[in-house]
Design a protein around this motif. Structure first.
Motif, PDB file in Angstrom:
ATOM      1  N   TYR A 128      -9.071   3.002 -16.129  1.00 42.63           N
ATOM      2  CA  TYR A 128      -7.814   2.686 -15.446  1.00 42.63           C
ATOM      3  C   TYR A 128      -7.885   1.323 -14.789  1.00 42.63           C
ATOM      4  O   TYR A 128      -8.955   0.758 -14.583  1.00 42.63           O
ATOM      5  CB  TYR A 128      -7.477   3.758 -14.414  1.00 42.63           C
ATOM      6  CG  TYR A 128      -8.504   3.916 -13.313  1.00 42.63           C
ATOM      7  CD1 TYR A 128      -8.392   3.192 -12.125  1.00 42.63           C
ATOM      8  CD2 TYR A 128      -9.574   4.781 -13.451  1.00 42.63           C
ATOM      9  CE1 TYR A 128      -9.336   3.340 -11.110  1.00 42.63           C
ATOM     10  CE2 TYR A 128     -10.515   4.933 -12.446  1.00 42.63           C
ATOM     11  CZ  TYR A 128     -10.390   4.201 -11.283  1.00 42.63           C
ATOM     12  OH  TYR A 128     -11.322   4.334 -10.280  1.00 42.63           O
ATOM     13  N   LEU A 129      -6.711   0.813 -14.468  1.00 39.30           N
ATOM     14  CA  LEU A 129      -6.582  -0.471 -13.792  1.00 39.30           C
ATOM     15  C   LEU A 129      -5.608  -0.281 -12.641  1.00 39.30           C
ATOM     16  O   LEU A 129      -4.502   0.238 -12.820  1.00 39.30           O
ATOM     17  CB  LEU A 129      -6.056  -1.514 -14.778  1.00 39.30           C
ATOM     18  CG  LEU A 129      -6.201  -2.977 -14.449  1.00 39.30           C
ATOM     19  CD1 LEU A 129      -7.656  -3.358 -14.200  1.00 39.30           C
ATOM     20  CD2 LEU A 129      -5.644  -3.828 -15.582  1.00 39.30           C
ATOM     21  N   LEU A 130      -6.048  -0.665 -11.446  1.00 35.93           N
ATOM     22  CA  LEU A 130      -5.223  -0.575 -10.246  1.00 35.93           C
ATOM     23  C   LEU A 130      -4.795  -1.969  -9.812  1.00 35.93           C
ATOM     24  O   LEU A 130      -5.552  -2.923  -9.950  1.00 35.93           O
ATOM     25  CB  LEU A 130      -6.024   0.043  -9.093  1.00 35.93           C
ATOM     26  CG  LEU A 130      -6.641   1.411  -9.302  1.00 35.93           C
ATOM     27  CD1 LEU A 130      -7.487   1.784  -8.087  1.00 35.93           C
ATOM     28  CD2 LEU A 130      -5.576   2.451  -9.564  1.00 35.93           C
ATOM     29  N   GLU A 131      -3.597  -2.065  -9.268  1.00 37.81           N
ATOM     30  CA  GLU A 131      -3.198  -3.297  -8.595  1.00 37.81           C
ATOM     31  C   GLU A 131      -3.336  -3.044  -7.103  1.00 37.81           C
ATOM     32  O   GLU A 131      -2.781  -2.084  -6.566  1.00 37.81           O
ATOM     33  CB  GLU A 131      -1.783  -3.714  -8.931  1.00 37.81           C
ATOM     34  CG  GLU A 131      -1.425  -5.044  -8.297  1.00 37.81           C
ATOM     35  CD  GLU A 131      -0.116  -5.613  -8.771  1.00 37.81           C
ATOM     36  OE1 GLU A 131       0.177  -6.765  -8.412  1.00 37.81           O
ATOM     37  OE2 GLU A 131       0.624  -4.925  -9.503  1.00 37.81           O
ATOM     38  N   CYS A 132      -4.090  -3.898  -6.447  1.00 32.95           N
ATOM     39  CA  CYS A 132      -4.330  -3.763  -5.017  1.00 32.95           C
ATOM     40  C   CYS A 132      -3.205  -4.441  -4.236  1.00 32.95           C
ATOM     41  O   CYS A 132      -2.431  -5.229  -4.783  1.00 32.95           O
ATOM     42  CB  CYS A 132      -5.677  -4.383  -4.642  1.00 32.95           C
ATOM     43  SG  CYS A 132      -7.080  -3.598  -5.474  1.00 32.95           S
ATOM     44  N   ALA A 139     -15.579   0.423  -2.466  1.00 33.28           N
ATOM     45  CA  ALA A 139     -15.610  -0.538  -1.356  1.00 33.28           C
ATOM     46  C   ALA A 139     -14.580  -1.639  -1.568  1.00 33.28           C
ATOM     47  O   ALA A 139     -13.941  -2.087  -0.613  1.00 33.28           O
ATOM     48  CB  ALA A 139     -17.010  -1.133  -1.225  1.00 33.28           C
ATOM     49  N   TYR A 140     -14.387  -2.077  -2.821  1.00 34.54           N
ATOM     50  CA  TYR A 140     -13.438  -3.155  -3.096  1.00 34.54           C
ATOM     51  C   TYR A 140     -12.020  -2.774  -2.693  1.00 34.54           C
ATOM     52  O   TYR A 140     -11.286  -3.593  -2.144  1.00 34.54           O
ATOM     53  CB  TYR A 140     -13.476  -3.513  -4.594  1.00 34.54           C
ATOM     54  CG  TYR A 140     -12.592  -4.684  -4.925  1.00 34.54           C
ATOM     55  CD1 TYR A 140     -13.054  -5.985  -4.757  1.00 34.54           C
ATOM     56  CD2 TYR A 140     -11.293  -4.504  -5.387  1.00 34.54           C
ATOM     57  CE1 TYR A 140     -12.249  -7.074  -5.047  1.00 34.54           C
ATOM     58  CE2 TYR A 140     -10.486  -5.580  -5.682  1.00 34.54           C
ATOM     59  CZ  TYR A 140     -10.964  -6.871  -5.506  1.00 34.54           C
ATOM     60  OH  TYR A 140     -10.153  -7.939  -5.783  1.00 34.54           O
ATOM     61  N   THR A 141     -11.628  -1.538  -2.951  1.00 32.96           N
ATOM     62  CA  THR A 141     -10.237  -1.147  -2.686  1.00 32.96           C
ATOM     63  C   THR A 141      -9.995  -0.736  -1.236  1.00 32.96           C
ATOM     64  O   THR A 141      -8.842  -0.686  -0.804  1.00 32.96           O
ATOM     65  CB  THR A 141      -9.799   0.000  -3.616  1.00 32.96           C
ATOM     66  OG1 THR A 141     -10.656   1.129  -3.423  1.00 32.96           O
ATOM     67  CG2 THR A 141      -9.826  -0.443  -5.061  1.00 32.96           C
ATOM     68  N   ARG A 142     -11.034  -0.462  -0.481  1.00 36.76           N
ATOM     69  CA  ARG A 142     -10.848   0.009   0.905  1.00 36.76           C
ATOM     70  C   ARG A 142     -10.055  -0.963   1.757  1.00 36.76           C
ATOM     71  O   ARG A 142      -9.235  -0.552   2.573  1.00 36.76           O
ATOM     72  CB  ARG A 142     -12.196   0.264   1.565  1.00 36.76           C
ATOM     73  CG  ARG A 142     -12.835   1.533   1.097  1.00 36.76           C
ATOM     74  CD  ARG A 142     -14.138   1.809   1.812  1.00 36.76           C
ATOM     75  NE  ARG A 142     -14.928   2.679   0.948  1.00 36.76           N
ATOM     76  CZ  ARG A 142     -16.230   2.633   0.835  1.00 36.76           C
ATOM     77  NH1 ARG A 142     -16.932   1.770   1.542  1.00 36.76           N
ATOM     78  NH2 ARG A 142     -16.849   3.453   0.023  1.00 36.76           N
ATOM     79  N   SER A 143     -10.315  -2.241   1.594  1.00 38.98           N
ATOM     80  CA  SER A 143      -9.613  -3.235   2.417  1.00 38.98           C
ATOM     81  C   SER A 143      -8.386  -3.803   1.707  1.00 38.98           C
ATOM     82  O   SER A 143      -7.791  -4.757   2.187  1.00 38.98           O
ATOM     83  CB  SER A 143     -10.570  -4.377   2.775  1.00 38.98           C
ATOM     84  OG  SER A 143     -11.014  -5.023   1.595  1.00 38.98           O
ATOM     85  N   ARG A 144      -8.009  -3.211   0.574  1.00 41.83           N
ATOM     86  CA  ARG A 144      -6.888  -3.722  -0.206  1.00 41.83           C
ATOM     87  C   ARG A 144      -5.864  -2.632  -0.489  1.00 41.83           C
ATOM     88  O   ARG A 144      -5.198  -2.653  -1.519  1.00 41.83           O
ATOM     89  CB  ARG A 144      -7.406  -4.317  -1.511  1.00 41.83           C
ATOM     90  CG  ARG A 144      -8.256  -5.548  -1.305  1.00 41.83           C
ATOM     91  CD  ARG A 144      -8.963  -5.949  -2.592  1.00 41.83           C
ATOM     92  NE  ARG A 144      -9.649  -7.214  -2.459  1.00 41.83           N
ATOM     93  CZ  ARG A 144     -10.877  -7.359  -1.981  1.00 41.83           C
ATOM     94  NH1 ARG A 144     -11.555  -6.295  -1.566  1.00 41.83           N
ATOM     95  NH2 ARG A 144     -11.432  -8.544  -1.894  1.00 41.83           N
ATOM     96  N   ARG A 145      -5.746  -1.677   0.391  1.00 35.81           N
ATOM     97  CA  ARG A 145      -4.818  -0.561   0.228  1.00 35.81           C
ATOM     98  C   ARG A 145      -3.419  -0.957   0.657  1.00 35.81           C
ATOM     99  O   ARG A 145      -3.273  -1.808   1.525  1.00 35.81           O
ATOM    100  CB  ARG A 145      -5.281   0.630   1.077  1.00 35.81           C
ATOM    101  CG  ARG A 145      -6.536   1.240   0.564  1.00 35.81           C
ATOM    102  CD  ARG A 145      -6.952   2.392   1.446  1.00 35.81           C
ATOM    103  NE  ARG A 145      -8.200   2.968   0.969  1.00 35.81           N
ATOM    104  CZ  ARG A 145      -9.080   3.560   1.750  1.00 35.81           C
ATOM    105  NH1 ARG A 145      -8.853   3.690   3.033  1.00 35.81           N
ATOM    106  NH2 ARG A 145     -10.173   4.044   1.249  1.00 35.81           N
ATOM    107  N   PRO A 146      -2.436  -0.304   0.096  1.00 37.76           N
ATOM    108  CA  PRO A 146      -2.504   0.735  -0.926  1.00 37.76           C
ATOM    109  C   PRO A 146      -2.737   0.128  -2.308  1.00 37.76           C
ATOM    110  O   PRO A 146      -2.427  -1.036  -2.551  1.00 37.76           O
ATOM    111  CB  PRO A 146      -1.138   1.394  -0.853  1.00 37.76           C
ATOM    112  CG  PRO A 146      -0.220   0.315  -0.395  1.00 37.76           C
ATOM    113  CD  PRO A 146      -1.049  -0.549   0.524  1.00 37.76           C
TER     114      PRO A 146
END
Length: 110
Positions: free
Chosen positions: A5-9, A38-45
């Motif tokens: 999958y690919l998420l957009e932060c 860890a990468y997505t924690r500071s880039r939510r949602p």
């Protein structure tokens, strides 16, 4: 089922991952500090922008690793299901510029 999958932060960057439970994994990326990356924690949602199903988790993981090496334009082509553009986007940027110039040459000067 295995998925890549690919998420957009929230900051506009992309994150590639793989999992056997896509819904749970996206929830973890958005909610759980211990299980989300860890990468997505500071880039939510984060928002799911592409996913692909694979027969084996090993194949999903291998595709995740492949996507991680891609540039932004190539990832966007994947998101937009523009599979035909992927080979050209794999070429070096100098080759891409040369090909674009060949497709649209400058008019002759007078």
């Amino acid at each position: 089922m295995p998925w890549a999958y690919l998420l957009e932060c929230d900051d506009g960057t992309y994150y590639a991952g793989s999992t056997v439970d896509l819904d749970a994994r996206i929830w973890q990326h958005n909610h759980d500090d211990d299980l989300g990356a860890a990468y997505t924690r500071s880039r939510r949602p984060v928002v799911l922008v592409w996913s692909g199903w694979f027969d084996r988790i090993e194949d999903a993981y291998a595709f995740e690793k492949q996507i991680q090496g891609w540039n932004r334009r190539k990832r966007q082509a994947l998101i937009n299901n523009e599979w035909h553009q992927l080979p050209a986007l794999s070429r070096r940027s100098a080759v891409q510029r040369r090909d674009a110039e060949a497709d649209h040459p400058d008019p002759p000067s007078r």
